[in-house]
Design a protein around this motif. Structure first.
Motif, PDB file in Angstrom:
ATOM      1  N   UNK A  99     -34.350  69.110  49.083  1.00  0.00           N
ATOM      2  CA  UNK A  99     -33.023  69.340  48.536  1.00  0.00           C
ATOM      3  C   UNK A  99     -33.083  70.315  47.366  1.00  0.00           C
ATOM      4  N   UNK A 100     -32.316  71.392  47.484  1.00  0.00           N
ATOM      5  CA  UNK A 100     -32.226  72.353  46.390  1.00  0.00           C
ATOM      6  C   UNK A 100     -31.124  71.936  45.417  1.00  0.00           C
ATOM      7  N   UNK A 101     -29.916  71.878  45.902  1.00  0.00           N
ATOM      8  CA  UNK A 101     -28.785  71.415  45.102  1.00  0.00           C
ATOM      9  C   UNK A 101     -27.601  71.194  46.021  1.00  0.00           C
ATOM     10  N   UNK A 102     -26.657  70.389  45.566  1.00  0.00           N
ATOM     11  CA  UNK A 102     -25.439  70.186  46.329  1.00  0.00           C
ATOM     12  C   UNK A 102     -25.429  68.888  47.103  1.00  0.00           C
ATOM     13  N   UNK A 103     -24.508  68.816  48.031  1.00  0.00           N
ATOM     14  CA  UNK A 103     -24.290  67.606  48.812  1.00  0.00           C
ATOM     15  C   UNK A 103     -25.476  67.294  49.711  1.00  0.00           C
ATOM     16  N   UNK A 104     -26.016  66.114  49.613  1.00  0.00           N
ATOM     17  CA  UNK A 104     -27.238  65.773  50.346  1.00  0.00           C
ATOM     18  C   UNK A 104     -27.029  65.691  51.854  1.00  0.00           C
ATOM     19  N   UNK A 105     -25.777  65.623  52.302  1.00  0.00           N
ATOM     20  CA  UNK A 105     -25.515  65.515  53.734  1.00  0.00           C
ATOM     21  C   UNK A 105     -25.440  66.871  54.442  1.00  0.00           C
ATOM     22  N   UNK A 106     -25.404  67.950  53.692  1.00  0.00           N
ATOM     23  CA  UNK A 106     -25.192  69.265  54.273  1.00  0.00           C
ATOM     24  C   UNK A 106     -26.481  70.068  54.344  1.00  0.00           C
ATOM     25  N   UNK A 107     -26.727  70.725  55.478  1.00  0.00           N
ATOM     26  CA  UNK A 107     -27.948  71.509  55.650  1.00  0.00           C
ATOM     27  C   UNK A 107     -28.059  72.623  54.615  1.00  0.00           C
ATOM     28  N   UNK A 108     -26.945  73.184  54.206  1.00  0.00           N
ATOM     29  CA  UNK A 108     -26.945  74.292  53.254  1.00  0.00           C
ATOM     30  C   UNK A 108     -27.455  73.933  51.868  1.00  0.00           C
ATOM     31  N   UNK A 109     -27.588  72.646  51.592  1.00  0.00           N
ATOM     32  CA  UNK A 109     -28.064  72.198  50.281  1.00  0.00           C
ATOM     33  C   UNK A 109     -29.588  72.196  50.182  1.00  0.00           C
ATOM     34  N   UNK A 110     -30.254  72.442  51.311  1.00  0.00           N
ATOM     35  CA  UNK A 110     -31.714  72.337  51.393  1.00  0.00           C
ATOM     36  C   UNK A 110     -32.358  73.713  51.462  1.00  0.00           C
ATOM     37  N   UNK A 111     -33.468  73.884  50.756  1.00  0.00           N
ATOM     38  CA  UNK A 111     -34.078  75.207  50.672  1.00  0.00           C
ATOM     39  C   UNK A 111     -35.323  75.366  51.552  1.00  0.00           C
ATOM     40  N   UNK A 112     -36.126  74.358  51.706  1.00  0.00           N
ATOM     41  CA  UNK A 112     -37.305  74.470  52.547  1.00  0.00           C
ATOM     42  C   UNK A 112     -37.197  73.512  53.730  1.00  0.00           C
ATOM     43  N   UNK A 113     -37.604  74.010  54.895  1.00  0.00           N
ATOM     44  CA  UNK A 113     -37.523  73.243  56.138  1.00  0.00           C
ATOM     45  C   UNK A 113     -38.858  73.309  56.872  1.00  0.00           C
ATOM     46  N   UNK A 114     -39.174  72.240  57.574  1.00  0.00           N
ATOM     47  CA  UNK A 114     -40.315  72.268  58.473  1.00  0.00           C
ATOM     48  C   UNK A 114     -39.937  72.893  59.800  1.00  0.00           C
ATOM     49  N   UNK A 115     -40.903  72.963  60.705  1.00  0.00           N
ATOM     50  CA  UNK A 115     -40.675  73.591  62.009  1.00  0.00           C
ATOM     51  C   UNK A 115     -40.108  72.597  63.023  1.00  0.00           C
ATOM     52  N   UNK A 116     -40.153  71.324  62.683  1.00  0.00           N
ATOM     53  CA  UNK A 116     -39.588  70.302  63.550  1.00  0.00           C
ATOM     54  C   UNK A 116     -40.609  69.644  64.453  1.00  0.00           C
ATOM     55  N   UNK A 117     -40.313  68.405  64.830  1.00  0.00           N
ATOM     56  CA  UNK A 117     -41.142  67.672  65.783  1.00  0.00           C
ATOM     57  C   UNK A 117     -40.214  66.996  66.792  1.00  0.00           C
ATOM     58  N   UNK A 118     -40.556  67.093  68.064  1.00  0.00           N
ATOM     59  CA  UNK A 118     -39.690  66.593  69.135  1.00  0.00           C
ATOM     60  C   UNK A 118     -39.862  65.085  69.313  1.00  0.00           C
ATOM     61  N   UNK A 119     -38.740  64.409  69.391  1.00  0.00           N
ATOM     62  CA  UNK A 119     -38.709  62.988  69.732  1.00  0.00           C
ATOM     63  C   UNK A 119     -37.858  62.839  70.983  1.00  0.00           C
ATOM     64  N   UNK A 120     -38.437  62.255  72.007  1.00  0.00           N
ATOM     65  CA  UNK A 120     -37.727  62.039  73.266  1.00  0.00           C
ATOM     66  C   UNK A 120     -37.771  60.554  73.602  1.00  0.00           C
ATOM     67  N   UNK A 121     -36.596  59.968  73.797  1.00  0.00           N
ATOM     68  CA  UNK A 121     -36.491  58.543  74.096  1.00  0.00           C
ATOM     69  C   UNK A 121     -35.841  58.386  75.465  1.00  0.00           C
ATOM     70  N   UNK A 122     -36.553  57.764  76.366  1.00  0.00           N
ATOM     71  CA  UNK A 122     -36.027  57.567  77.716  1.00  0.00           C
ATOM     72  C   UNK A 122     -35.589  56.114  77.901  1.00  0.00           C
ATOM     73  N   UNK A 123     -34.613  55.940  78.759  1.00  0.00           N
ATOM     74  CA  UNK A 123     -34.055  54.589  78.979  1.00  0.00           C
ATOM     75  C   UNK A 123     -34.806  53.842  80.060  1.00  0.00           C
TER      76      UNK A 123
END
Length: 123
Positions: A99-123
């Motif tokens: 979190x850089x600044x601003x509303x914690x629910x909004x993506x625009x408030x964040x300055x650094x991001x990871x590349x992501x990790x996939x989660x797949x849930x099957x029924x």
């Protein structure tokens, strides 16, 4: 250079558990509140969970409240997301962010991001 690296994703059955990790480097981890977001195919990136710098306060999306737990180990510069009772609708790429600044629910408030990790849930 600041870097966030997620790990721990995978393919599981509904009702299973996973623990995601986010290793931080090149940034003063203790000074940043952190969060997890997720993005499903064809959908916008959405807030999942948030934790303050020392882990005293947390916040969760209604859809994961009671099932997911966010935590951090400042000595290890690592953020975690424990996910229990997984559902197919939890399927997404999960990202950690600082979190850089601003509303914690909004993506625009964040300055650094990871590349992501996939989660797949099957029924």
């Amino acid at each position: 250079q600041a870097q966030l690296v997620e790990s721990g994703g995978g393919s599981v059955q509904a009702g299973d558990s996973l623990r995601l990790s986010c290793a931080a480097s090149g940034l003063p981890f203790l000074r940043y509140a952190m969060a997890w977001f997720r993005q499903a195919p064809g959908k916008e990136r959405e807030f999942v969970a948030y934790i303050t710098t020392r882990g005293i306060s947390t916040a969760y999306a209604d859809s994961v409240k009671g099932r997911f737990t966010i935590s951090r180990d400042n000595a290890k510069n690592t953020l975690y997301l424990q996910m229990n009772s997984l559902k197919p609708e939890d399927t997404a790429v999960y990202y950690c962010a600082s979190l850089n600044s601003g509303n914690l629910y909004y993506t625009g408030s964040y300055n650094y991001w990871g590349q992501g990790t996939q989660v797949t849930v099957s029924s």
